[in-house]
Design an enzyme around this catalytic site. Structure first.
Site, short mmCIF file in Angstrom:
data_model
loop_
_atom_site.label_atom_id
_atom_site.label_comp_id
_atom_site.label_asym_id
_atom_site.label_seq_id
_atom_site.Cartn_x
_atom_site.Cartn_y
_atom_site.Cartn_z
N LYS A 102 11.69 5.70 27.71
CA LYS A 102 11.76 6.94 28.47
C LYS A 102 12.49 6.79 29.81
O LYS A 102 13.15 7.73 30.28
CB LYS A 102 10.35 7.50 28.68
CG LYS A 102 9.59 7.76 27.38
CD LYS A 102 10.36 8.72 26.47
CE LYS A 102 9.63 9.04 25.19
NZ LYS A 102 10.01 8.20 24.07
N ASP A 150 12.57 8.50 13.02
CA ASP A 150 12.98 9.91 12.95
C ASP A 150 14.15 10.23 13.86
O ASP A 150 14.46 11.40 14.09
CB ASP A 150 11.80 10.81 13.32
CG ASP A 150 11.44 10.71 14.80
OD1 ASP A 150 11.16 9.59 15.28
OD2 ASP A 150 11.46 11.74 15.49
N ALA A 196 6.17 8.97 17.92
CA ALA A 196 6.36 10.43 17.95
C ALA A 196 7.48 10.89 17.03
O ALA A 196 8.58 10.36 17.07
CB ALA A 196 6.64 10.89 19.38
N ASP A 251 8.13 4.06 13.91
CA ASP A 251 8.20 4.66 15.23
C ASP A 251 6.91 5.48 15.41
O ASP A 251 6.14 5.64 14.46
CB ASP A 251 9.45 5.55 15.30
CG ASP A 251 9.48 6.38 16.56
OD1 ASP A 251 9.43 5.80 17.66
OD2 ASP A 251 9.57 7.62 16.46
#
Length: 265
Positions: free
Chosen positions: A50, A184, A11, A9
């Site tokens: 997003k 994450d 960010a 991934d």
């Protein structure tokens, strides 16, 4: 077993310790329409693309209630579109401030390169966002062979496996059980599971931890240990195959997976 590829991934995993850039942009975009949202409300669905994430937030009961109290009507799709466009402008303007590689990534890159293990990414960023962070990461030595967004999978993002499957296809890897998916967020883990990949959750600097490096370093050692354990338990509950405190542990994990059975016994 021999690991054939690693899919990261962005960010919170490889850059942007604490996955701060999206949090700041989400909060500002909603504040601009007079609705306050918490980090916890944002982070529960991190890992989605997003645009989908905006819809998830705006459909939270508390946000719906706050919206109705302010505007006397419930939010519409047009409201979602408007917030998303504002969010994107805010995020694009700030991404350069959040593109530093996380600790340990340089050593991981060297390890993967030395051992001829292909690596790429799937991400909740779109192509325009990637166009900003990818060159900055490249200047720090990070050169994923491929970067897959939901724009390339007809809008299908995490937790579905479509992006990960496309990434593997582009890397010419057909056995997903020999692929590490490193992320994450819980949606990263679910994405990997749905593709039958080996899933790896990173604890420190993750979306699940939610702290900047400065905030984490300011904690006492017992507080840090407690927070690490809390994040690890979330990955464990989601069924992650491996949980690493930091990216520095990834080369040793790959070595252990690749080790012949006779070496392990």
């Amino acid at each position: 077993m021999t690991i054939q590829a690693v899919i990261f991934d962005w960010a919170g995993t490889t850059i942007d310790y604490g996955s701060r850039a999206p949090i700041v942009a989400f909060q500002k975009a909603f504040a601009n329409v007079g609705v306050q949202i918490t980090e916890a409300e944002i982070r529960k669905d991190m890992g989605l693309d997003k645009y989908t994430h905006i819809h998830k937030i705006i459909n939270l009961p508390v946000v719906q209630n706050n919206w109705q109290a302010r505007f006397q009507v419930l939010p519409t799709n047009d409201d979602c579109d408007r917030i998303y466009l504002d969010f994107k402008d805010i995020l694009l303007a700030s991404l350069t401030d959040f593109a530093q590689l996380k600790p340990g990534m340089s050593a991981v890159i060297d390890y993967l390169t030395t051992n001829h293990i292909a690596y790429g990414t799937t991400t909740g960023y779109d192509e325009e966002m990637l166009a900003i962070v990818a060159p900055i990461a490249a200047n720090q030595g990070y050169h994923p062979a491929i970067n897959v967004t939901s724009e390339q999978t007809n809008g299908i993002g995490r937790p579905a496996p479509a992006m990960l499957e496309l990434a593997c296809d582009k890397l010419e890897v057909t056995d997903f059980t020999k692929v590490l998916k490193v992320g994450d967020s819980i949606n990263d883990i679910l994405e990997g599971q749905n593709a039958d990949a080996i899933t790896v959750g990173i604890v420190e600097g993750s979306n699940l931890m939610g702290l900047s490096a400065t905030e984490f370093d300011a904690l006492s050692r017992p507080q840090q240990a407690l927070l690490r354990a809390k994040v690890a338990s979330q990955y464990e509950a989601a069924g992650a195959d491996h949980i690493l405190m930091s990216m520095t542990e990834l080369p040793a994990l790959i070595d252990s997976i690749n080790a012949p059975v006779s070496d392990i016994q």
